[in-house]
Design a protein around this motif. Structure first.
Motif, PDB file in Angstrom:
ATOM      1  N   GLU A  72      -0.135   2.369   5.267  1.00  0.00           N
ATOM      2  CA  GLU A  72      -0.857   1.949   4.066  1.00  0.00           C
ATOM      3  C   GLU A  72       0.174   1.790   2.962  1.00  0.00           C
ATOM      4  O   GLU A  72       0.936   2.707   2.690  1.00  0.00           O
ATOM      5  CB  GLU A  72      -1.882   2.993   3.660  1.00  0.00           C
ATOM      6  N   PHE A  73       0.189   0.629   2.319  1.00  0.00           N
ATOM      7  CA  PHE A  73       1.237   0.432   1.321  1.00  0.00           C
ATOM      8  C   PHE A  73       0.761  -0.280   0.065  1.00  0.00           C
ATOM      9  O   PHE A  73       1.520  -0.405  -0.892  1.00  0.00           O
ATOM     10  CB  PHE A  73       2.421  -0.329   1.920  1.00  0.00           C
ATOM     11  N   TYR A  74      -0.491  -0.725   0.031  1.00  0.00           N
ATOM     12  CA  TYR A  74      -0.957  -1.378  -1.189  1.00  0.00           C
ATOM     13  C   TYR A  74      -2.456  -1.210  -1.352  1.00  0.00           C
ATOM     14  O   TYR A  74      -3.225  -1.549  -0.457  1.00  0.00           O
ATOM     15  CB  TYR A  74      -0.624  -2.881  -1.171  1.00  0.00           C
ATOM     16  N   TYR A  75      -2.850  -0.664  -2.521  1.00  0.00           N
ATOM     17  CA  TYR A  75      -4.258  -0.616  -2.894  1.00  0.00           C
ATOM     18  C   TYR A  75      -4.336  -0.611  -4.412  1.00  0.00           C
ATOM     19  O   TYR A  75      -4.232   0.429  -5.048  1.00  0.00           O
ATOM     20  CB  TYR A  75      -4.962   0.597  -2.299  1.00  0.00           C
ATOM     21  N   GLU A  76      -4.470  -1.799  -4.946  1.00  0.00           N
ATOM     22  CA  GLU A  76      -4.571  -1.973  -6.396  1.00  0.00           C
ATOM     23  C   GLU A  76      -5.461  -3.179  -6.661  1.00  0.00           C
ATOM     24  O   GLU A  76      -5.572  -4.080  -5.832  1.00  0.00           O
ATOM     25  CB  GLU A  76      -3.189  -2.239  -7.014  1.00  0.00           C
ATOM     26  N   SER A  97      -2.913  -2.975   4.631  1.00  0.00           N
ATOM     27  CA  SER A  97      -2.273  -2.008   5.510  1.00  0.00           C
ATOM     28  C   SER A  97      -1.844  -2.714   6.793  1.00  0.00           C
ATOM     29  O   SER A  97      -2.275  -3.834   7.066  1.00  0.00           O
ATOM     30  CB  SER A  97      -3.180  -0.843   5.887  1.00  0.00           C
ATOM     31  N   LEU A  98      -1.018  -2.024   7.552  1.00  0.00           N
ATOM     32  CA  LEU A  98      -0.524  -2.562   8.813  1.00  0.00           C
ATOM     33  C   LEU A  98      -0.712  -1.491   9.876  1.00  0.00           C
ATOM     34  O   LEU A  98      -0.474  -0.309   9.622  1.00  0.00           O
ATOM     35  CB  LEU A  98       0.958  -2.929   8.668  1.00  0.00           C
ATOM     36  N   VAL A 154      -2.510  -6.828  10.747  1.00  0.00           N
ATOM     37  CA  VAL A 154      -2.479  -6.637   9.309  1.00  0.00           C
ATOM     38  C   VAL A 154      -3.930  -6.628   8.858  1.00  0.00           C
ATOM     39  O   VAL A 154      -4.728  -7.483   9.263  1.00  0.00           O
ATOM     40  CB  VAL A 154      -1.699  -7.770   8.605  1.00  0.00           C
ATOM     41  N   LEU A 155      -4.286  -5.651   8.033  1.00  0.00           N
ATOM     42  CA  LEU A 155      -5.642  -5.481   7.538  1.00  0.00           C
ATOM     43  C   LEU A 155      -5.667  -5.730   6.033  1.00  0.00           C
ATOM     44  O   LEU A 155      -4.820  -5.210   5.307  1.00  0.00           O
ATOM     45  CB  LEU A 155      -6.124  -4.057   7.817  1.00  0.00           C
ATOM     46  N   ALA A 208       7.471 -10.281  -1.061  1.00  0.00           N
ATOM     47  CA  ALA A 208       8.692 -10.995  -0.681  1.00  0.00           C
ATOM     48  C   ALA A 208       9.865 -10.568  -1.562  1.00  0.00           C
ATOM     49  O   ALA A 208      11.011 -10.504  -1.101  1.00  0.00           O
ATOM     50  CB  ALA A 208       8.472 -12.502  -0.777  1.00  0.00           C
ATOM     51  N   THR A 209       9.578 -10.253  -2.811  1.00  0.00           N
ATOM     52  CA  THR A 209      10.612  -9.830  -3.756  1.00  0.00           C
ATOM     53  C   THR A 209      10.918  -8.344  -3.636  1.00  0.00           C
ATOM     54  O   THR A 209      12.072  -7.930  -3.700  1.00  0.00           O
ATOM     55  CB  THR A 209      10.152 -10.132  -5.206  1.00  0.00           C
ATOM     56  N   ASN A 210       9.881  -7.543  -3.466  1.00  0.00           N
ATOM     57  CA  ASN A 210      10.012  -6.080  -3.387  1.00  0.00           C
ATOM     58  C   ASN A 210       9.338  -5.579  -2.127  1.00  0.00           C
ATOM     59  O   ASN A 210       8.148  -5.249  -2.152  1.00  0.00           O
ATOM     60  CB  ASN A 210       9.370  -5.415  -4.616  1.00  0.00           C
ATOM     61  N   LYS A 211      10.086  -5.509  -1.039  1.00  0.00           N
ATOM     62  CA  LYS A 211       9.539  -5.080   0.245  1.00  0.00           C
ATOM     63  C   LYS A 211       9.017  -3.645   0.138  1.00  0.00           C
ATOM     64  O   LYS A 211       9.732  -2.755  -0.324  1.00  0.00           O
ATOM     65  CB  LYS A 211      10.621  -5.149   1.327  1.00  0.00           C
ATOM     66  N   PRO A 212       7.754  -3.416   0.543  1.00  0.00           N
ATOM     67  CA  PRO A 212       7.267  -2.030   0.577  1.00  0.00           C
ATOM     68  C   PRO A 212       8.152  -1.182   1.489  1.00  0.00           C
ATOM     69  O   PRO A 212       8.522  -1.608   2.596  1.00  0.00           O
ATOM     70  CB  PRO A 212       5.852  -2.167   1.150  1.00  0.00           C
TER      71      PRO A 212
END
Length: 176
Positions: free
Chosen positions: A5-9, A15-16, A85-86, A137-141
């Motif tokens: 899980e890397f993004y929830y905003e 998530s992957l 990818v979810l 693409a600019t800031n890889k999690p």
């Protein structure tokens, strides 16, 4: 199974999942639908209450409506991993099903569907999703390796460019 899980905003959750042969537990959501992109291998989406299994091959997308019990399973031969990818839009919620044996029993003799192209519904979030592509693409999690990042970028671009800009219709899966 490995979940990243890397993004929830801003009402978007990304998530992957790297799947071995331990399936994601049966669950459902009250208010969000699951949009998936199969990035590696193949995924089976098991819907025990409908007595159905949908096969989603590499490079394809699928969306599961809210309130429908489901789980994701690796559709490849034992030892061959799969990945998806979810993406979810809205206020995230999840409820796990307590009786997995009962759910498994409902899938015995289930109708299996080979993949047919289906729509994904992205509400009015196309520009937000494309902005995430630029951001990642600019800031890889940190939790993603380069291959996983590439899979996420492909999935989000696909959701944004091919997604229907409308709410998920209640009967969308019946027409799949």
């Amino acid at each position: 199974m490995e979940m990243k899980e890397f993004y929830y905003e801003n009402g978007i959750r990304v998530s992957l999942f790297n799947l071995d042969h331990r399936a994601v537990p049966y669950h459902f959501h009250q208010s969000v639908s699951d949009m998936i992109y199969c990035a590696k291998g193949a995924i089976n989406i098991e819907l025990p209450d409908r007595h159905q299994i949908y096969h989603v091959p590499l490079g394809e997308v699928f969306q599961i409506p809210s309130k429908l019990k489901h789980r994701f399973a690796n559709a490849m031969a034992l030892g061959t991993p799969s990945r998806y990818v979810l993406m979810q839009l809205g206020e995230f919620d999840i409820e796990f099903v307590k009786n997995n044996k009962k759910m498994d029993a409902l899938l015995e003799g289930a109708t299996r569907f080979d993949y047919q192209q289906t729509n994904v519904y992205i509400e009015n979030r196309k520009q937000d999703i494309l902005a995430l592509v630029e951001q990642f693409a600019t800031n890889k999690p940190d939790v993603l390796d380069e291959e996983e990042l590439n899979d996420v970028l492909i999935a989000l671009k696909l959701f944004a460019t091919h997604g229907v800009e409308a709410r998920y219709p209640e009967n969308a899966l019946e027409s799949a």
